[in-house]
Scaffold this active site. Structure first.
Site, PDB file in Angstrom:
ATOM      1  CB  CYS A   1      -8.724  -0.471  -0.381  1.00 47.78           C
ATOM      2  SG  CYS A   1      -8.645  -0.992   0.818  1.00 47.78           S
TER       3      CYS A   1
ATOM      4  CG  ASP B   1     -10.039  -2.768  -5.443  1.00 48.07           C
ATOM      5  OD1 ASP B   1      -9.452  -2.874  -5.012  1.00 48.07           O
ATOM      6  OD2 ASP B   1     -10.983  -2.178  -3.805  1.00 48.07           O
TER       7      ASP B   1
END
Length: 271
Positions: free
Chosen positions: A177, A184
């Protein structure tokens, strides 16, 4: 103009006590695309498919209802919807009365369309889980890797051989992120027709996202653009299925305009 730093990402926020569409935080796509070198007409079509696992509201008598939902945000919308704001918005429905499930679906579609700047489709339910999926995994290749970012398109190349149509997959995509630094995780699928893409180079390229900070949608657009530029396939489809966070997962898909056999719609085993 909204920026990621202006969002609720990385901040402590109180969960809403009532319905509040203003919680939805749109982020213009243009800045992320400029960073990739995408200006003018887009080289792809596609959508961001969200799966919502924690959807609830009250019926007309005050009894709670629960559901799952699939949201389709077109990639040509001016803005994407930031994920934490979407989670907070959906939670704002928890104590709100609706006369019917259809009224809930219509309200969500209207609110998301307003914030994204394009028609967002909403349907109850989720695609099925497919433990096998389509295509051939490249993850077992015996390669040495020591480059984890930034993404390096120089690894990508196509071999000087007759054109093939194939589906290649990897479960090793990881990015971060851009605001919180949280990891992620995703499985990525490439479906293309053209000269065979060098698989070792493709794997090295995907792993070079590992320390990279970028939103899910931008990562997929970067992959599409880099493969299109470096390997020049006749047509190309890239889809990433990200793992769940906060009751949501996102599945961005970018595709050439003319693809004879679209990918199946399903959820990955990790979703």
């Amino acid at each position: 103009m909204n920026t990621p730093e202006d969002s609720t990402l990385g901040r402590e926020v109180a969960y809403p006590s009532g319905y509040d569409p203003s919680l939805l935080f749109p982020i213009p796509r243009a800045a992320g695309r400029q960073a990739i070198g995408l200006t003018g007409e887009l080289p792809f079509i596609g959508r961001d498919r969200w799966h919502a696992y924690e959807l609830s509201w009250l019926d007309a008598q005050g009894k709670p209802c629960v559901a799952t939902a699939t949201l389709h945000v077109p990639c040509d919308s001016p803005s994407l919807i930031e994920s934490k704001s979407l989670k907070l918005y959906l939670n704002s429905l928890n104590a709100t009365r609706f006369n019917s499930a259809e009224a809930v679906r219509t309200r969500i579609a209207t609110d998301l369309s307003t914030r994204a700047g394009a028609d967002v489709a909403v349907e109850f339910g989720l695609p099925p889980i497919d433990a096998v999926g389509e295509g051939e995994s490249i993850d077992a290749l015996d390669v040495s890797i020591d480059d984890y970012g930034p993404p390096n398109a120089a690894y990508l190349c196509a071999r000087a051989q007759p054109a093939v149509e194939e589906v290649l997959t990897s479960a090793l995509l990881k990015s971060n992120c851009p605001v919180t630094g949280q990891p992620d995780w995703a499985s990525v699928t490439l479906h293309y027709r053209g000269a065979p893409i060098d698989r070792e180079g493709l794997l090295r390229y995907l792993v070079s996202f590992r320390d990279h900070a970028e939103f899910h949608e931008q990562c997929v657009e970067r992959i599409f653009n880099d493969v299109l530029t470096q390997c020049a396939p006749q047509w190309l489809v890239v889809e990433a299925r990200y793992t769940r966070r906060g009751g949501l997962d996102i599945n961005p898909l970018r595709s050439s305009a003319s693809v004879p056999t679209p990918l199946s719609i399903f959820r990955d085993l990790r979703q």
